[in-house]
Design an enzyme around this catalytic site. Structure first.
Site, PDB file in Angstrom:
ATOM      1  N   GLY A  69      35.990  15.080  56.928  1.00  0.00           N
ATOM      2  CA  GLY A  69      35.176  15.572  55.834  1.00  0.00           C
ATOM      3  C   GLY A  69      34.680  14.460  54.938  1.00  0.00           C
ATOM      4  O   GLY A  69      33.646  13.848  55.187  1.00  0.00           O
ATOM      5  N   CYS A  91      39.995  26.814  51.630  1.00  0.00           N
ATOM      6  CA  CYS A  91      39.404  26.266  50.405  1.00  0.00           C
ATOM      7  C   CYS A  91      40.360  26.438  49.235  1.00  0.00           C
ATOM      8  O   CYS A  91      40.806  27.548  48.946  1.00  0.00           O
ATOM      9  CB  CYS A  91      38.080  26.959  50.097  1.00  0.00           C
ATOM     10  SG  CYS A  91      37.302  26.354  48.582  1.00  0.00           S
TER      11      CYS A  91
END
Length: 337
Positions: free
Chosen positions: A224, A100
């Protein structure tokens, strides 16, 4: 594609996305062709486990196996405890977030910030693998920045620690989501390790999925943002990989039904107040680029109740059906935007 004892039905995986890959979205993607879906990340901070948000993220009721839960943090002992907690809640795979790029995650030395500290990476992986009796997987980026691409070194640490699959986003932390993903680093890692490698980043079409698989020799691809509002992308890619041919665009009636079912799942999962607000972004993603959607999407943000949302969606899709049996986009490129 196999992770520990779990044999996936294919090599298409839903990427963990904060605020997106909740249980309703994971279930939907699995029903539309994904072999696995990874949860939103759960903090390793035990003080947060009693929060409503964390309890909801650990709710896997009725979810199709395998259940993969992503945890984030920077303290090995806390990460081990978080892994044990989530396994007790039903997790069958524990995924560790070292990918992330968000500042609020990196500022506490979690997520992709960990790539700067390889010894700490090793300690976290050893602690988590040793804490649970389910497979542990890892999600990373290619490195902290383009001068420090250390994915190969981290992959070797992961393999030595007993990590059973590695997902790599083809950008550095410094890149965030700008520019284009590069796949050379993923190919380099795949050639060097024996554990399954999952390629991630900019996989938005069936053709790109095949190109990435062929170029990197990766075992799977992780998708994603391209799945937001388009969960049928998994069956499209699956069909293309198997046949070399494209499926027709979905029928309006099918996506109308899929969206309505998704909305009701969101309302049930979050309650009316939060459900309506969370549903707005999904409705916007589903309808982006469709004929007549600009005015509809703007008006959607003003609606305050589930009944209003459902009525508006029903009216929009009734009008859309007048343009043809299948989804009709204003611009072809909107399909991959």
């Amino acid at each position: 594609m196999q992770i520990g004892p779990h044999i996936l039905k294919n090599n298409l995986i839903v990427a963990p996305m904060a605020g997106v890959t909740d249980r309703p979205f994971r279930q939907l993607c699995k029903s539309m062709g994904a072999g696995m879906a990874v949860s939103e990340m759960v903090s390793s901070n035990s003080l947060l486990w009693g929060s409503e948000k964390t309890r909801r993220r650990a709710n896997h009721e009725g979810e199709v196996d395998p259940i993969s839960v992503q945890i984030a943090g920077a303290d090995p002992a806390m990460m081990a405890e978080a892994a044990r907690y989530n396994v007790a809640q039903g997790a069958q795979i524990i995924d560790i977030n070292m990918g992330c790029p968000a500042k609020k995650i990196c500022n506490v030395m979690a997520g992709s910030a960990l790539l700067q500290d390889q010894p700490l990476v090793g300690r976290i992986l050893d602690a988590v693998v040793g804490a649970v009796n389910v497979p542990v997987t890892l999600k990373i980026r290619t490195g902290w920045d383009t001068q420090h691409r250390n994915a190969l070194a981290v992959a070797n640490i992961a393999e030595s620690a007993g990590v059973q699959a590695l997902a790599i986003h083809g950008r550095t932390r410094a890149c965030a989501y700008a520019g284009h993903a590069e796949y050379d680093t993923i190919a380099e890692v795949k050639a060097a390790v024996k554990i399954p490698v999952i390629a991630n980043g900019d996989i938005t079409t069936p053709e790109q999925a095949r190109r990435v698989l062929e170029y990197t020799r990766a075992d799977a691809v992780m998708i994603g943002r391209a799945a937001q509002g388009r969960p049928w992308i998994f069956r499209e890619i699956n069909h293309y990989l198997a046949t070399g041919k494209h499926l027709h665009l979905p029928e309006v009636s099918e996506i109308h039904r899929v969206l309505i079912e998704h909305l009701h799942d969101l309302y049930d999962f979050y309650g009316e107040y939060s459900g309506v607000r969370i549903a707005r972004k999904h409705i916007s993603w589903y309808t982006k680029g469709l004929v007549g959607s600009a005015v509809f999407r703007h008006a959607m943000n003003q609606l305050q109740t589930t009944d209003q949302q459902v009525l508006a969606v029903n009216q929009f899709f009734s009008e859309l059906a007048g343009h043809g049996r299948r989804l009709t986009y204003v611009e072809p490129e909107e399909l991959v935007a």
